[in-house]
Design a protein around this motif. Structure first.
Motif, PDB file in Angstrom:
ATOM      1  N   ALA A   1      -0.039 -10.987   4.027  1.00  0.00           N
ATOM      2  CA  ALA A   1      -0.570  -9.648   3.749  1.00  0.00           C
ATOM      3  C   ALA A   1      -1.484  -9.687   2.528  1.00  0.00           C
ATOM      4  N   ARG A   2      -1.090 -10.455   1.514  1.00  0.00           N
ATOM      5  CA  ARG A   2      -1.906 -10.560   0.309  1.00  0.00           C
ATOM      6  C   ARG A   2      -3.217 -11.300   0.605  1.00  0.00           C
ATOM      7  N   HIS A   3      -3.099 -12.338   1.393  1.00  0.00           N
ATOM      8  CA  HIS A   3      -4.268 -13.111   1.799  1.00  0.00           C
ATOM      9  C   HIS A   3      -5.239 -12.238   2.596  1.00  0.00           C
TER      10      HIS A   3
ATOM     11  N   SER B   1      -1.897  -2.322   4.845  1.00  0.00           N
ATOM     12  CA  SER B   1      -1.294  -3.409   4.074  1.00  0.00           C
ATOM     13  C   SER B   1       0.234  -3.316   4.087  1.00  0.00           C
ATOM     14  N   ALA B   2       0.768  -2.095   4.005  1.00  0.00           N
ATOM     15  CA  ALA B   2       2.222  -1.921   4.052  1.00  0.00           C
ATOM     16  C   ALA B   2       2.772  -2.449   5.376  1.00  0.00           C
ATOM     17  N   LEU B   3       2.058  -2.155   6.440  1.00  0.00           N
ATOM     18  CA  LEU B   3       2.503  -2.592   7.761  1.00  0.00           C
ATOM     19  C   LEU B   3       2.327  -4.106   7.911  1.00  0.00           C
ATOM     20  N   ARG B   4       1.284  -4.618   7.322  1.00  0.00           N
ATOM     21  CA  ARG B   4       0.996  -6.055   7.396  1.00  0.00           C
ATOM     22  C   ARG B   4       2.150  -6.871   6.795  1.00  0.00           C
ATOM     23  N   THR B   5       2.832  -6.316   5.795  1.00  0.00           N
ATOM     24  CA  THR B   5       3.946  -7.063   5.183  1.00  0.00           C
ATOM     25  C   THR B   5       5.095  -7.272   6.170  1.00  0.00           C
ATOM     26  N   LEU B   6       5.166  -6.419   7.194  1.00  0.00           N
ATOM     27  CA  LEU B   6       6.234  -6.573   8.198  1.00  0.00           C
ATOM     28  C   LEU B   6       5.783  -7.396   9.389  1.00  0.00           C
ATOM     29  N   VAL B   7       4.494  -7.392   9.631  1.00  0.00           N
ATOM     30  CA  VAL B   7       3.947  -7.972  10.854  1.00  0.00           C
ATOM     31  C   VAL B   7       3.413  -9.381  10.607  1.00  0.00           C
TER      32      VAL B   7
END
Lengths: 146, 146, 146, 146
Positions: free
Chosen positions: D12-14, D69-75
């Motif tokens: 997610a950070r990347h 981004s919040a969702l990306r941390t889970l996916v």
């Protein structure tokens, strides 16, 4: 998906006619066509607010029904329809004249994919004035008929 | 604006208790506090869909009532409340168990200015699961009491 | 309110032309008429996502600008416009072809009262396909020019 | 789905760090946790309106990025995320002080299913005041990595 247009329209009409909620609210199907549904509400005292205008909560409810019916004309009995989200903007309060008010809701499908559909709705009062507009996203969940 | 807290809460309770629409839908005030209202709905067969789940249109209607009541606790009898717009996201279908379903709506005022207020709402089912979340913008129209 | 149509359109064009944000984003006014504004965006690499499609956040931004410009044609320099709320439904992802993408936004005023206005917007891609639709509520705050 | 928490946060950070759009807008990741993302925007003159306040279109854009981004941390890298719809309510204008303004966006996932997720977002200004709140529905489209 039900194969032909007539079957789908017939199913959509049947669905609306058998909805306890439609009866409870007084929602009646005025017309249906592919991707379109017009519902009418003759609202009596029951749906008014303490100050004699139509309760704000009636309109999104009617809007949801009109959008669902519009989508049902395309889907027939092939899928269960679930509301994902909806919104409504109120343009004018609907005054109850002599203890009743008429509202017409025109739902129209903007885009229907295999799993998700976008539908919009116009609400007009008895004099044809636009009183609210909104839309919603619906999910189509295939019915298991095995 | 009604000068004290107790008068405003009392008026909000009175308003809800005298709403024909609340009675028609089965909306009952569970609790009120400044800027907050919890309504309960015990939905019978009348509010279900043809496939036995709560009609999608019931939730925005209950949501609107809970938001209006939450705002009413701050406004008292000083203004008429008009819904400007509202939205709702549905997280889970509400299944009617044995022909009925319970939904609790928690409305809370996020910001109330002199003319416009923003309110939000959570809807939970009988098991305390979040079933929908949304919000709305309301306009406060000063009552002419001359 | 600016008295005549030409002055208001001219002011709306001037406003958009002097917005640093429009320049930063590449929003250009294509046409303006009373209650209507068409903006064009030629999006380069800067507005794409890491996977080469237009970032989802560009569209509501362009939508807000098109709605604001449409409303500006009616208001002229008589009021500051504040967005109260907006929403957008995405119908298709906008693919960046060869590192760029074109989006046209058509804003139109649905209803403008003295203090509040409702505006809607259609977003279409370079091939004329509808890619998103939405709307918003705006507040008109009279400019103090004393 | 990427198997472990660290890989997903790292991805997610990347992702955010490589987004041309984040760079163009000045969106920076402040913190990430499972289902949560805080982005910061230091907005310069480029993002202001002709009257010196932050352009209304910046906020839904930042909101979309924070929710994504919040969702990306889970996916993680398991799916492409597409915005289905979003809305935002504006509580206060963000004044540009001395030609710049700071906005923090906190995105949090409310519910993530296999194909659809609901995410919400709070936007606060440099003094910690809530300036806008909203939410969105996102679709997860499995990446074909064959």
């Amino acid at each position: 998906m039900t194969s032909d247009r007539e079957s789908r329209l017939s199913y959509a009409r049947h669905w609306a006619g058998n909805s306890p909620y439609y009866r409870h609210m007084g929602f009646a199907v005025d017309s249906l066509d592919e991707g379109r549904a017009r519902l009418k509400l003759f609202a009596g005292m029951d749906l008014l607010n303490a100050d004699g205008i139509l309760h704000g909560g009636v309109l999104p409810s009617l809007a949801d029904a009109a959008m669902g019916s519009a989508l049902r004309t395309l889907v027939g009995d092939a899928a269960q329809l679930l509301t994902v989200e909806s919104n409504l903007r109120y343009l004018r309060p609907v005054a109850g004249e002599g203890g009743s008010a008429t509202v017409v809701a025109d739902g129209r499908v903007v885009r229907a994919g295999g799993h998700v559909a976008v539908v919009e709705v116009d609400l007009t009062d008895g004099e044809g004035q636009l009183v609210a507009r909104g839309g919603g996203t619906f999910m189509l969940r295939a019915e298991d008929r095995s």
